[in-house]
Write a protein that holds these residues in place. Structure first.
Motif, PDB file in Angstrom:
ATOM      1  N   ASP A   1     -55.103   8.371  13.439  1.00  0.00           N
ATOM      2  CA  ASP A   1     -53.916   7.622  13.028  1.00  0.00           C
ATOM      3  C   ASP A   1     -53.919   7.326  11.535  1.00  0.00           C
ATOM      4  O   ASP A   1     -52.904   7.438  10.860  1.00  0.00           O
ATOM      5  CB  ASP A   1     -53.814   6.304  13.804  1.00  0.00           C
TER       6      ASP A   1
ATOM      7  N   LYS B   1     -57.670  19.237   9.455  1.00  0.00           N
ATOM      8  CA  LYS B   1     -57.048  18.459  10.523  1.00  0.00           C
ATOM      9  C   LYS B   1     -56.429  19.335  11.608  1.00  0.00           C
ATOM     10  O   LYS B   1     -56.062  18.845  12.677  1.00  0.00           O
ATOM     11  CB  LYS B   1     -55.998  17.510   9.957  1.00  0.00           C
ATOM     12  N   LYS B   2     -56.328  20.634  11.345  1.00  0.00           N
ATOM     13  CA  LYS B   2     -55.803  21.558  12.354  1.00  0.00           C
ATOM     14  C   LYS B   2     -56.821  21.781  13.474  1.00  0.00           C
ATOM     15  O   LYS B   2     -56.477  21.710  14.651  1.00  0.00           O
ATOM     16  CB  LYS B   2     -55.429  22.890  11.699  1.00  0.00           C
TER      17      LYS B   2
ATOM     18  N   PRO C   1     -56.674  13.830  16.798  1.00  0.00           N
ATOM     19  CA  PRO C   1     -55.753  13.135  15.893  1.00  0.00           C
ATOM     20  C   PRO C   1     -56.341  11.831  15.384  1.00  0.00           C
ATOM     21  O   PRO C   1     -57.025  11.121  16.119  1.00  0.00           O
ATOM     22  CB  PRO C   1     -54.524  12.883  16.772  1.00  0.00           C
TER      23      PRO C   1
END
Length: 317
Positions: A248, A228-229, A246
């Motif tokens: 949610d 996720k980085k 990103p």
């Protein structure tokens, strides 16, 4: 043909309810497999892809061939085996952050894939050969099939893309896994490990060290996925980092890496800058996590364009 890939696809059974699978009464049936996920991802973006594999001569095998053909992937090199079954796996969604996968693929039809199942003319026509570290772990004959496919690719100037896709439980030992992974990486033109896979191969190091190590082995492009980085990229001329998009709420993370690989490879085929190709891969990886299923979240070309360039004035209904 733009890309040819080879590997096992299986029937995927997912409980209709979350929590421990022992409490599940009903399951949905889908289809998944790293290589076919990748091929479907590229086909949805408008590219010509082919998949080499074996399935059981059974209803599940027929379902897999029909589904993947229906997604626009060429399945002319897929064989049915009367003496071995189609593999099955279960995806247990315990909660939003705990997804577990259980495979039932021992002695499956795909594990009998061998070098005699590999057609030189079929691979030679492609621009890229895509392979993962899953296939050589299935059996010695699968390992030989991978080696033959790479020799064919090298002899015909077909670029090799290697996604380690480490499945440690499939290997007889960590030493064997590392040996084969490094052997394949040394033959590949493009290598796409995750950070944890790079650490498995080289020990705990900085991303730049992983990139340098894989370039020294012979890769032209190294893509290092950091979840996720974001994603690092390295060539002999340049390096950089592209942040992830990103999300949610992650619905199902399985298949995100295959989506990334399809998006990145589509960028190579389109001839865009490597940073933009990585960005496209990140976008598709994010989109896949928003939908339950390995391939259900893979976008078509217009969908990825909208994701990357959202139109706030769109009022279509």
């Amino acid at each position: 043909m733009d890309v040819v890939t080879l590997g096992e696809s299986m029937i995927l059974l997912t409980p209709e309810s979350n929590g421990p699978m022992r409490y599940a009464a009903t399951f949905s049936r889908k289809i998944g497999g790293a290589e076919s996920n990748f091929a479907i991802g590229l086909a949805r973006l408008g590219f010509k892809t082919g998949w080499i594999s074996k399935v059981g001569d059974d209803e599940f095998g027929r379902a897999i061939i029909s589904f993947i053909r229906g997604e626009g992937v060429d399945v002319s090199q897929v064989k049915s085996d009367r003496n071995a079954p189609t593999g099955i796996y279960f995806k247990e969604l315990r909660n939003r952050t705990d997804v577990r996968v259980q495979y039932y693929r021992n002695e499956s039809a795909a594990s009998t894939l061998s070098k005699t199942d590999i057609c030189e003319e079929y691979i030679a026509q492609a621009s890229y050969l895509h392979i993962t570290g899953i296939t050589p772990a299935l059996s010695e004959s699968c390992y030989e099939a991978i080696k033959k496919s790479m020799i064919i690719a090298k002899n015909n100037e077909v670029k090799i893309i290697f996604d380690p896709n480490l499945r440690e439980k499939l290997w007889t030992s960590k030493e064997k896994a590392k040996q084969v992974m490094l052997e394949i990486a040394a033959q590949a033109d493009i290598v796409l490990p995750g950070l944890s896979e790079a650490a498995y191969l080289f020990g705990e190091e900085e991303p730049e060290v992983y990139g340098s190590n894989l370039l020294e082995l012979g890769a032209e492009i190294v893509i290092l996925k950091a979840g996720k980085k974001g994603t690092y990229y390295f060539t002999k001329e340049q390096s950089g980092f592209v942040a992830s998009f990103p999300v949610d709420q992650v619905i199902d993370p399985v298949g995100a890496g295959d989506g990334f690989a399809a998006g990145f490879t589509s960028g190579l085929l389109d001839g865009i800058a490597i940073e933009e190709a990585v960005k496209r891969g990140n976008a598709i990886g994010a989109m896949v996590t928003m939908v339950n299923g390995d391939v259900e979240g893979l976008p078509e070309k217009n969908e990825i364009d909208r994701f990357l360039k959202p139109n706030n004035d769109d009022v279509s209904r």
